[in-house]
Design a protein around this motif. Structure first.
Motif, PDB file in Angstrom:
ATOM      1  N   LEU A  77       0.829  -1.195   0.000  1.00  0.00           N
ATOM      2  CA  LEU A  77       0.000   0.000   0.000  1.00  0.00           C
ATOM      3  C   LEU A  77       0.873   1.258   0.000  1.00  0.00           C
ATOM      4  N   LEU A  78       1.890   1.235   0.845  1.00  0.00           N
ATOM      5  CA  LEU A  78       2.809   2.362   0.951  1.00  0.00           C
ATOM      6  C   LEU A  78       3.432   2.657  -0.411  1.00  0.00           C
ATOM      7  N   ASP A  79       3.847   1.606  -1.062  1.00  0.00           N
ATOM      8  CA  ASP A  79       4.454   1.756  -2.375  1.00  0.00           C
ATOM      9  C   ASP A  79       3.484   2.426  -3.344  1.00  0.00           C
ATOM     10  N   ARG A  80       2.251   1.949  -3.346  1.00  0.00           N
ATOM     11  CA  ARG A  80       1.270   2.478  -4.299  1.00  0.00           C
ATOM     12  C   ARG A  80       0.916   3.924  -4.005  1.00  0.00           C
ATOM     13  N   VAL A  81       0.666   4.253  -2.744  1.00  0.00           N
ATOM     14  CA  VAL A  81       0.231   5.622  -2.443  1.00  0.00           C
ATOM     15  C   VAL A  81       1.382   6.618  -2.544  1.00  0.00           C
ATOM     16  N   GLU A  82       2.584   6.173  -2.183  1.00  0.00           N
ATOM     17  CA  GLU A  82       3.706   7.116  -2.278  1.00  0.00           C
ATOM     18  C   GLU A  82       4.065   7.362  -3.747  1.00  0.00           C
ATOM     19  N   ARG A  83       3.846   6.351  -4.569  1.00  0.00           N
ATOM     20  CA  ARG A  83       4.127   6.472  -5.994  1.00  0.00           C
ATOM     21  C   ARG A  83       3.282   7.568  -6.636  1.00  0.00           C
ATOM     22  N   ILE A  84       2.038   7.729  -6.176  1.00  0.00           N
ATOM     23  CA  ILE A  84       1.198   8.754  -6.815  1.00  0.00           C
ATOM     24  C   ILE A  84       1.305  10.115  -6.114  1.00  0.00           C
ATOM     25  N   GLY A  85       2.113  10.201  -5.068  1.00  0.00           N
ATOM     26  CA  GLY A  85       2.405  11.526  -4.522  1.00  0.00           C
ATOM     27  C   GLY A  85       2.019  11.761  -3.076  1.00  0.00           C
ATOM     28  N   PHE A  86       1.505  10.722  -2.389  1.00  0.00           N
ATOM     29  CA  PHE A  86       1.226  10.891  -0.967  1.00  0.00           C
ATOM     30  C   PHE A  86       2.528  10.685  -0.184  1.00  0.00           C
ATOM     31  N   ARG A  87       2.714  11.514   0.851  1.00  0.00           N
ATOM     32  CA  ARG A  87       3.884  11.355   1.732  1.00  0.00           C
ATOM     33  C   ARG A  87       3.348  10.920   3.082  1.00  0.00           C
ATOM     34  N   VAL A  88       3.549   9.652   3.387  1.00  0.00           N
ATOM     35  CA  VAL A  88       2.862   9.057   4.536  1.00  0.00           C
ATOM     36  C   VAL A  88       3.719   9.090   5.803  1.00  0.00           C
ATOM     37  N   THR A  89       3.141   9.594   6.887  1.00  0.00           N
ATOM     38  CA  THR A  89       3.739   9.468   8.211  1.00  0.00           C
ATOM     39  C   THR A  89       2.842   8.547   9.024  1.00  0.00           C
ATOM     40  N   HIS A  90       3.462   7.582   9.673  1.00  0.00           N
ATOM     41  CA  HIS A  90       2.701   6.602  10.434  1.00  0.00           C
ATOM     42  C   HIS A  90       2.700   7.008  11.902  1.00  0.00           C
TER      43      HIS A  90
END
Lengths: 543, 543
Positions: free
Chosen positions: B308-321
């Motif tokens: 999931l991280l891979d997919r969302v970061e690929r389209i431009g989301f910067r995720v902090t957990h």
């Protein structure tokens, strides 16, 4: 709702000292302090501070005892910001530019129990201790901060900083903070007059202001901070504690020489630094270099001029302008930038940035009040009033100085003494600083203190000291004197020499003007505005 | 040092409500709230909140009275975060996914004086009020939140939100906060059982956690925040107040439909949003789009998987957990990213990011303790212990629930009930969540509550509910039942229907397994670990 009690788990006294154990726990392997070939991690810094705190307790330091220090931006001064309050004592950082008389006044007034001194300032400390002893006041223990560049084998005092660190028991039980209103630091704004103003910070105020600074300035993760701002100025505008909160790197240098600053920026990848505009002058003199990556600079003391701003931003500095004072635990207002201003031409950008701006988040309120009505001035950018502040990051008060406290706290506000306006967007701009203050090279000079010394001169009948613009220092003191005795000759150079013996060097008037009488208003008060106008037209003679 | 008194100028009770007048003063002309064609500035929002607070006072609302609200992320819910405490009342936001029975339990337990309800949830509110009235408990006043999309001329209740706003006197004197330990909000973690757990926040805790969140997540100047996280979850992880602190833009949407979210991101230039991982699933289902600019996302509830991280970061989301719980005023730990990890391969980055991380700055301490010795576990990433927290952003306690408070506060810590490890770098990772909690689509389900309902079924002798993995919702409840009466037939569908009538829809078990006996350990306690293993092997039947 009210029946739920405060518990150890949900009501922990706020303290900036707590950022250090947290840094040790979660940033433990990261670099905390760099100084020449010295390099510590956050785990090591925590351990060193615990050891020093234990040694202070062994020396007999107790709650509320003052521990003073005279040092440039060296690791010891940084560590003392944690170690001293960890021993429940109060940290008193002393400006290295003060003369022995001023240092002595601070030591006497604060009743400091221990004085730490960097090896370069041992003579200043010794001279100050002699004055204290001469006054029949008990002198503090002297501890010398040894340095990696100090000749080995030299022993300058009874106690040595590194010995206190290494001899301290890292497992010793340290007193725990019970009341967040307890004092954490004591910073003097003036020390030569009969009533020194020692500003006391609470743990609560220092904690809140630390978070407020980090937010207002927007200090993100993993900052690499260069100590160009003296830590003895409001505890480095609380960024001493702020770097622990962020797990940042503290790059220490003894002096702000342009070459050292540029080398540090490139060697360590500095991301943030703070300084008075005078440091920009130093950096721009001759050897300005293009920075490889932007460096964020928080500047205060005086607004950066458009020309200076243009030059420093061109080579890669990103300047934020702020306004503060010791009594507000450092910056109280910051000119928070708005993206929409990016597209404006430089003069307009500079005009906007020269404003002191919006209150930091740790303040409850900042306002500009009409001095007569105590009502808010209209937000028109024109109506003048006194800048007032309110919030938990305002000092506890001046130590042992009820008169000064009476004057500073009025109507639920802290009165800054500075005159300003509010613009239509709510940003505050200073129009006329407190009549008493001259800011020279980032140092505040209390004109009254200089006047008091001048009046001690046998040939001076009356004296008024005001700020005179100066291209390097921003301002320097200019003295207007009235000769009292027709027989005594009032010689400018002699007056300057007289001052040199009696005050810190940066306070000495660079210009002395003899006048027949000082201009006064109907009430007999000296009209300093007229004198400042006069001073503005004088060319500094000793550039 | 100790003699310096607290004054109105230097000791101001901490409150997140104060961020609003400041925002009005210094961000006044900036957009505060956007919702469809509605747009407010910070000056306007402040005025509207003052008006609503004045109306609440006129309705008889007094200090510590509870004002409840059932609403999706609409402007009214945002404004109530300020207006309700400005009237010295306590804000109680109710999860819109609860059923009437649960809502009634909350209204009864909190003794709410006023219930605000969004027009879409009027029936739910009315049903809940009937249950309250049936129990002989006084019902709160009902006020309907009208909406720009509501058919005009429709009048759904006695009181209308917009009328209360427009009829309120913006110049009315509002009560001022004297004690920062006073309650500001009340958030229920469970409401169907006999002992509802209403978590009380103090002004102090909410203020500190707001600053802590902004710092931990690194929310800089001028954020444009999309409300994908329900504000009723820990007051939007305190970012309701945080956006006022930052002068940010609150973009409100009623539902997290993928099209709405993507449209808001591009229309308003969203910079920040928060959500449970389930929202990522919604955004990734079919119509994932490349973002024009990075959007920072704070996610919690469950660690994002590597895929999931891979997919969302690929389209431009910067995720902090991050990791939090209602009792900690939202996020308590955040996986603060380190630049050095940027260069690692995705699986490694994902493994690091899946850790819950370091304590937010408003906490004094976070630790993992061996449950037997109550000593810190070694920092080896292997030794299991209970995650415990301490600091001023921990709740005041559960309202009228001494037993729950007794269990939650132990040895100076708040016990999370979650089991974790500490890695060598000090970052905490959860290994086994509290046995009682199932997190489905970002909503916490208390397994005990579901079990209690199941045990009311005439054919059920014993019941245990555990989490079952689910590709969309993360987890769903799975019930293991023991039939009690050989005569009565235990039918799965009938059990599900039985549950539907008695609990909120998201709590209903998606899978029911009949067993001869529940596995127990030597002490007779149900071994839920074994049941979770069993559930993991079941394929969800209703995808």
């Amino acid at each position: 709702m009210d029946a739920l009690p405060k518990r150890p788990a949900n009501y922990v006294p706020l303290s900036p000292v707590g950022f250090l154990p947290r840094a040790s726990a979660v940033y433990g392997d990261r670099t905390s302090v760099v100084y020449g070939r010295l390099r510590f991690t956050w785990t090591r810094t925590y351990e060193r501070c615990r050891r020093l705190a234990a040694s202070l307790l062994s020396l007999g330091v107790r709650k509320n005892d003052v521990v003073s220090v005279i040092a440039p931006n060296v690791p010891a001064l940084y560590e003392m910001h944690f170690a001293v309050p960890m021993a429940a004592a109060v940290l008193n950082t002393i400006n290295t530019r003060l003369d022995a008389r001023s240092v002595a006044a601070i030591l006497k007034h604060s009743q400091a129990g221990v004085l730490f001194v960097d090896y370069e300032y041992v003579r200043l400390a010794r001279d100050a201790l002699l004055i204290v002893a001469d006054a029949g006041v008990p002198t503090p223990l002297l501890a010398v901060i040894d340095d990696i560049d100090m000749p080995t084998g030299v022993r300058l005092g009874e106690l040595q900083y590194e010995e206190l660190v290494s001899n301290g028991d890292p497992a010793a039980e340290l007193p725990s903070l019970v009341d967040e209103w307890d004092a954490v630091a004591l910073n003097y704004t003036s020390g030569t007059t009969s009533a020194p103003k020692g500003v006391v910070y609470s743990h609560r105020g220092a904690y809140l202001n630390t978070l407020g600074q980090l937010l207002s300035w927007g200090v993100g993760a993993e900052p690499v901070f260069l100590w160009t701002l003296p830590m003895f100025h409001c505890n480095g505008w609380t960024l001493t504690w702020g770097m622990a909160a962020r797990g940042g790197v503290n790059v220490c240098i003894r002096q702000n020489r342009a070459a050292d600053v540029y080398r540090a920026i490139s060697d360590y990848g500095i991301t943030h630094m703070c300084c008075a505009p005078v440091v920009f002058n130093i950096l721009m003199d001759g050897e300005a270099r293009q920075l490889a990556a932007p460096v964020h600079v928080l500047t205060g003391g005086a607004p950066p001029t458009a020309a200076l701003l243009d030059r420093v931003e061109r080579i890669g500095f990103r300047v934020t302008h702020s306004y503060g004072l010791t009594e507000a635990t450092g910056p109280a207002l910051a000119c928070e930038w708005r993206h929409q201003w990016d597209l404006m031409p430089l003069p307009e950008r500079s005009r906007l940035k020269a404003r002191q701006g919006a209150s930091v988040l740790s303040l409850a309120d900042a306002n500009v009040l009409d001095s007569n009505t105590m009502a808010s001035v209209p937000r028109d950018g024109k109506s003048l009033g006194e800048i007032v502040l309110r919030g938990s990051s305002i000092m506890k008060g001046y130590l042992d100085n009820p008169a000064a406290n009476e004057e500073a706290f009025k109507g639920g506000w802290f009165m800054t003494g500075d005159v300003g306006v509010v613009h239509s967007d709510g940003y505050i701009e200073i129009k006329d600083r407190s009549k008493d203050v001259i800011i020279s090279g980032g140092e505040n000079i209390c004109s009254k203190e200089v006047e008091e010394v001048l009046l001690q001169h046998h040939a001076v009948a009356d004296a008024a000291v005001v700020a005179m613009p100066h291209p390097h220092w921003g301002e320097t003191p200019c003295a207007f004197l009235v000769a009292g005795n027709k027989a005594a000759v009032l010689c400018k150079d002699e007056v300057v020499a007289f001052c040199r013996k009696r005050m810190s060097r940066f306070m000495v008037p660079r210009e002395v003007v003899l006048v027949d009488a000082l201009p006064t208003n109907a009430l007999g008060k000296v009209e300093k505005v007229k004198l400042r106008d006069a001073a503005r037209n004088l060319v500094p003679s000793k550039l």
